[in-house]
Motif scaffolding. Sequence first.
Motif, PDB file in Angstrom:
ATOM      1  N   ALA A 197       0.831  -1.207   0.000  1.00 26.25           N
ATOM      2  CA  ALA A 197       0.000   0.000   0.000  1.00 26.25           C
ATOM      3  C   ALA A 197       0.862   1.252   0.000  1.00 26.25           C
ATOM      4  CB  ALA A 197      -0.929  -0.010   1.203  1.00 26.25           C
ATOM      5  N   ARG A 198       0.411   2.265  -0.723  1.00 28.90           N
ATOM      6  CA  ARG A 198       1.141   3.528  -0.834  1.00 28.90           C
ATOM      7  C   ARG A 198       0.356   4.655  -0.173  1.00 28.90           C
ATOM      8  NH1 ARG A 198       4.523   3.477  -5.370  1.00 28.90           N
ATOM      9  NH2 ARG A 198       5.599   1.465  -5.419  1.00 28.90           N
ATOM     10  N   PRO A 199       1.037   5.536   0.511  1.00 29.49           N
ATOM     11  CA  PRO A 199       0.346   6.708   1.075  1.00 29.49           C
ATOM     12  C   PRO A 199       0.013   7.703  -0.029  1.00 29.49           C
ATOM     13  CG  PRO A 199       2.705   6.875   1.446  1.00 29.49           C
ATOM     14  CD  PRO A 199       2.482   5.525   0.832  1.00 29.49           C
ATOM     15  N   LEU A 200      -0.968   8.538   0.236  1.00 30.48           N
ATOM     16  CA  LEU A 200      -1.296   9.583  -0.722  1.00 30.48           C
ATOM     17  C   LEU A 200      -0.237  10.678  -0.672  1.00 30.48           C
ATOM     18  CD1 LEU A 200      -5.137  10.118  -0.135  1.00 30.48           C
ATOM     19  CD2 LEU A 200      -4.005   8.546  -1.726  1.00 30.48           C
ATOM     20  N   PRO A 201       0.066  11.310  -1.798  1.00 35.50           N
ATOM     21  CA  PRO A 201       0.929  12.493  -1.767  1.00 35.50           C
ATOM     22  C   PRO A 201       0.342  13.552  -0.830  1.00 35.50           C
ATOM     23  CG  PRO A 201       0.607  11.735  -4.027  1.00 35.50           C
ATOM     24  CD  PRO A 201      -0.341  10.940  -3.175  1.00 35.50           C
ATOM     25  N   ALA A 202       1.192  14.371  -0.261  1.00 29.99           N
ATOM     26  CA  ALA A 202       0.754  15.342   0.751  1.00 29.99           C
ATOM     27  C   ALA A 202      -0.328  16.276   0.233  1.00 29.99           C
ATOM     28  CB  ALA A 202       1.960  16.142   1.237  1.00 29.99           C
ATOM     29  N   ASP A 203      -0.290  16.606  -1.059  1.00 32.47           N
ATOM     30  CA  ASP A 203      -1.246  17.563  -1.614  1.00 32.47           C
ATOM     31  C   ASP A 203      -2.356  16.885  -2.406  1.00 32.47           C
ATOM     32  OD1 ASP A 203       0.642  16.717  -3.432  1.00 32.47           O
ATOM     33  OD2 ASP A 203       0.798  18.628  -4.488  1.00 32.47           O
ATOM     34  N   ILE A 232      -2.669   6.016  -6.499  1.00 29.95           N
ATOM     35  CA  ILE A 232      -4.020   5.819  -7.003  1.00 29.95           C
ATOM     36  C   ILE A 232      -4.300   4.347  -7.295  1.00 29.95           C
ATOM     37  CG2 ILE A 232      -3.528   6.216  -9.463  1.00 29.95           C
ATOM     38  CD1 ILE A 232      -6.646   7.287  -7.425  1.00 29.95           C
ATOM     39  N   VAL A 233      -3.306   3.610  -7.793  1.00 25.69           N
ATOM     40  CA  VAL A 233      -3.516   2.172  -8.024  1.00 25.69           C
ATOM     41  C   VAL A 233      -3.672   1.448  -6.693  1.00 25.69           C
ATOM     42  CG1 VAL A 233      -2.546   0.049  -8.979  1.00 25.69           C
ATOM     43  CG2 VAL A 233      -2.314   2.194 -10.243  1.00 25.69           C
ATOM     44  N   SER A 234      -2.860   1.818  -5.710  1.00 27.99           N
ATOM     45  CA  SER A 234      -2.978   1.235  -4.379  1.00 27.99           C
ATOM     46  C   SER A 234      -4.368   1.484  -3.806  1.00 27.99           C
ATOM     47  CB  SER A 234      -1.911   1.828  -3.453  1.00 27.99           C
ATOM     48  OG  SER A 234      -2.083   1.404  -2.119  1.00 27.99           O
ATOM     49  N   ALA A 235      -4.860   2.708  -3.943  1.00 25.33           N
ATOM     50  CA  ALA A 235      -6.185   3.047  -3.423  1.00 25.33           C
ATOM     51  C   ALA A 235      -7.277   2.270  -4.150  1.00 25.33           C
ATOM     52  CB  ALA A 235      -6.428   4.545  -3.557  1.00 25.33           C
ATOM     53  N   PHE A 236      -7.112   2.121  -5.465  1.00 26.54           N
ATOM     54  CA  PHE A 236      -8.106   1.358  -6.206  1.00 26.54           C
ATOM     55  C   PHE A 236      -8.114  -0.096  -5.759  1.00 26.54           C
ATOM     56  CE2 PHE A 236      -9.611  -1.450  -9.446  1.00 26.54           C
ATOM     57  CZ  PHE A 236     -10.815  -0.874  -9.801  1.00 26.54           C
ATOM     58  N   CYS A 237      -6.934  -0.682  -5.558  1.00 24.78           N
ATOM     59  CA  CYS A 237      -6.862  -2.074  -5.121  1.00 24.78           C
ATOM     60  C   CYS A 237      -7.550  -2.275  -3.774  1.00 24.78           C
ATOM     61  CB  CYS A 237      -5.406  -2.533  -5.037  1.00 24.78           C
ATOM     62  SG  CYS A 237      -4.595  -2.700  -6.642  1.00 24.78           S
ATOM     63  N   GLU A 238      -7.325  -1.353  -2.854  1.00 22.00           N
ATOM     64  CA  GLU A 238      -7.968  -1.451  -1.546  1.00 22.00           C
ATOM     65  C   GLU A 238      -9.489  -1.404  -1.704  1.00 22.00           C
ATOM     66  OE1 GLU A 238      -6.675  -2.269   1.141  1.00 22.00           O
ATOM     67  OE2 GLU A 238      -4.606  -1.580   1.262  1.00 22.00           O
TER      68      GLU A 238
END
Length: 255
Positions: free
Chosen positions: A111-117, A205-211
């Motif tokens: 899993a990847r964190p979202l960019p700060a902005d 965004i791919v990480s978020a979609f997978c979740e």
Amino acid sequence: MSRELTIDEVRAKHLAALIAEANIDHADIAVPQTIVRPEDDRIDSGMAVAYLVGQAAVVRCDPVMAGPLEELSSSTSSVTSDDFAAWGIKQGWEFIDGNDQHVVAAADLAARPLPADATLVELSRESDEHRSLIAGLLERNNSDDVEEAEFAMDDLDPHIVGLLDNDGQLRALASGRIWDADEDFDDIGVLTDEPVRGRGWGGAIVSAFCEASFDRGRLPLYRCNWSRTASKALALSLGFDANMRLSAIGLPEDD
């Protein structure tokens, strides 16, 4: 339920769908061999595609190409993607591209964190506001990138997530359509706005979609062509595992 599956179980499910779709006998992929299969639905395509499935290579082709391709048939060895491409070029045919299909288990997703902005949003293809955001992203980026991701305003996928920047502009988009071979899989498309590439937006965004896919009880599927090396690297960095490879060759256009 999908979150409980191991990678071996996900791989087996994906593979079973592939061999069913291609009408391949399960026993045929258990041993190294190369099978050449002319198919009526490939008539006039001028293409031959080698599917490396399990231990075997199955070459599905336009019947007009079957004669020369029989040279590759073997009951003891599987032609590799590289050798298949090289053989086609030697015949005076053209190498078109290769494609890898990747799967991932929930436990293995990096899993990847979202960019700060960045702000994560769920988008609807029925919303005029959301469609405007999506259209703007597609228009700003190279048409080849948009085509590779299989995004089209008249055929948007049912599940879409995006990342907005601080100005409310859509900078990254990932969506999934139901995979024809197994409706439990979401076939992912992803597009990152060129100005923010290399800054973690694509992975996030791919990480978020997978979740989100796992939360719906579904399984993410990530396909990418060999010519898209950055896309391949992204899949591997997120923990996706290549489960099938194919390569395509074709007759010259003037044939």
